[in-house]
Write an enzyme that holds these catalytic residues in place. Structure first.
Site, PDB file in Angstrom:
ATOM      1  N   CYS A  27       0.812  -1.223   0.000  1.00 53.42           N
ATOM      2  CA  CYS A  27       0.000   0.000   0.000  1.00 53.42           C
ATOM      3  C   CYS A  27       0.845   1.273   0.000  1.00 53.42           C
ATOM      4  O   CYS A  27       0.339   2.350  -0.310  1.00 53.42           O
ATOM      5  CB  CYS A  27      -0.948   0.003   1.203  1.00 53.42           C
ATOM      6  SG  CYS A  27      -2.059  -1.424   1.242  1.00 53.42           S
TER       7      CYS A  27
ATOM      8  N   HIS B 118      -3.173   7.239   2.946  1.00 53.02           N
ATOM      9  CA  HIS B 118      -3.602   5.939   2.430  1.00 53.02           C
ATOM     10  C   HIS B 118      -4.986   5.635   2.987  1.00 53.02           C
ATOM     11  O   HIS B 118      -5.254   5.796   4.174  1.00 53.02           O
ATOM     12  CB  HIS B 118      -2.609   4.863   2.856  1.00 53.02           C
ATOM     13  CG  HIS B 118      -3.081   3.476   2.596  1.00 53.02           C
ATOM     14  ND1 HIS B 118      -3.631   3.093   1.386  1.00 53.02           N
ATOM     15  CD2 HIS B 118      -3.110   2.370   3.382  1.00 53.02           C
ATOM     16  CE1 HIS B 118      -3.959   1.819   1.446  1.00 53.02           C
ATOM     17  NE2 HIS B 118      -3.663   1.354   2.646  1.00 53.02           N
TER      18      HIS B 118
ATOM     19  N   ASN C 171     -10.069   0.039   0.476  1.00 51.47           N
ATOM     20  CA  ASN C 171      -8.609   0.069   0.409  1.00 51.47           C
ATOM     21  C   ASN C 171      -8.164  -0.449  -0.955  1.00 51.47           C
ATOM     22  O   ASN C 171      -8.301  -1.632  -1.252  1.00 51.47           O
ATOM     23  CB  ASN C 171      -8.042  -0.795   1.532  1.00 51.47           C
ATOM     24  CG  ASN C 171      -6.514  -0.791   1.582  1.00 51.47           C
ATOM     25  OD1 ASN C 171      -5.855  -0.330   0.658  1.00 51.47           O
ATOM     26  ND2 ASN C 171      -5.966  -1.319   2.654  1.00 51.47           N
TER      27      ASN C 171
END
Length: 314
Positions: free
Chosen positions: A113, A239, A269
């Site tokens: 990520c 994020h 996500n």
């Protein structure tokens, strides 16, 4: 030293929306539990015939258009992803062929990520060193293909999508002011793709503890590296993993809720695509303007983290 910044942005998300209610019908969970614990209300899921490179190509073309740049003017393509179409060739090479720019270097970068932050910093180095002028950086993920849809610990969290930026030299005082990259391999076991099942497994408690500590710390650290204070920050693009983690970073910087991107509610996500998708969304909505000081910060498997402080504008 050159001032390196973002001169174009682009994105792509699949049209198929999967709501919490739909997952509620298949998993031992509830829509309200998902929303309260993560902030996620829905996520986009790519069709079977659309892969990571397909989304990356669309986002790349949109970014080039936004930058008023022709693909022939690119010098390097970097793709941050943990869900490539193949082990090899890289997604970046597939993108290169689709853009019609043979012979320029193209490679993938894997930092989960945090991958987009790592890739932007990597691209910046090539421009700083006068090696290249225009660098295409893409974060693209089809996480739906590595999710066990019967596992409520992971199935509710992830989505698919792609975001892209064009890095180039910008006006003095604009662009990337500072960055920070980090990794702690002792936490590798807490978030990984199991070799036997090819599905994501996660120790949610440990990853949450790491993220709630590391993302706010890195956000503040990169601001100080830029010679600024938290009062100078105009907008935070974190994020998009969990609203509670985002709130921890926001509170550490002392920002109002309207100064923080929370696209997690609609996208879930999307791993390496998360930050560029959020950045594009906030620029399109007019929340990020010329001269604003922006912090982009991420964390992910590895365990990894990274942050960038930049002044927006060309």
């Amino acid at each position: 030293m050159k001032c390196v910044g973002i001169i174009g942005v682009g994105s792509y998300v699949p049209t198929n929306i999967v709501s919490n209610r739909e997952l509620e019908a298949e998993l031992d969970t509830s829509s309200e539990w998902i929303r309260q614990r993560t902030g996620i209300e829905e996520r986009r899921i790519a069709s079977e015939d659309m892969d990571t490179s397909d989304m990356a190509i669309i986002a790349a073309k949109n970014a080039l258009r936004n930058a008023s740049l022709d693909a022939s003017q690119l010098d390097l393509i970097l793709v941050a992803t943990t869900t490539p179409d193949f082990l090899f060739p890289s997604v970046a090479c597939i993108v290169q062929e689709a853009l019609g720019v043979p012979n320029i270097p193209a490679m993938d970068l894997s930092a989960a990520c945090t991958g987009f932050v790592y890739a932007v910093v990597t691209g910046k180095q090539f421009i700083d060193s006068n090696t290249y002028k225009n660098v295409l950086v893409i974060g693209s993920e089809k996480f739906s293909k590595i999710i066990d849809w019967s596992d409520r610990n992971t199935a509710v969290l992830f989505g698919d999508g792609a975001g892209a930026v064009i890095l180039s030299e910008v006006s003095e005082g604009k662009g990337i002011l500072a960055f920070e990259l980090g990794a702690d391999g002792t936490g590798a076991k807490d978030l990984l793709v199991d070799n036997k099942t090819n599905f994501v497994t996660m120790n949610g408690r440990e990853v949450f503890k790491f993220a709630v500590r590391q993302m706010p710390e890195s956000s503040l650290s990169v601001v100080h590296k830029a010679g600024l204070t938290k009062e100078d920050v105009d907008f935070l693009v974190p994020h998009q993993a969990n609203i509670r983690i985002i709130d921890a970073a926001r509170e550490r910087l002392g920002l109002d809720k309207n100064k923080v991107s929370t696209t997690v509610t609609k996208h879930g996500n999307t791993s390496a695509a998360s930050i560029p998708l959020a950045l594009f969304s906030e620029i399109e909505s007019g929340k990020i303007n010329d001269g604003d000081v922006i912090v982009m910060v991420g964390f992910g498997g590895g365990l990894t983290w990274g942050s960038i402080c930049l002044k927006w504008g060309k």
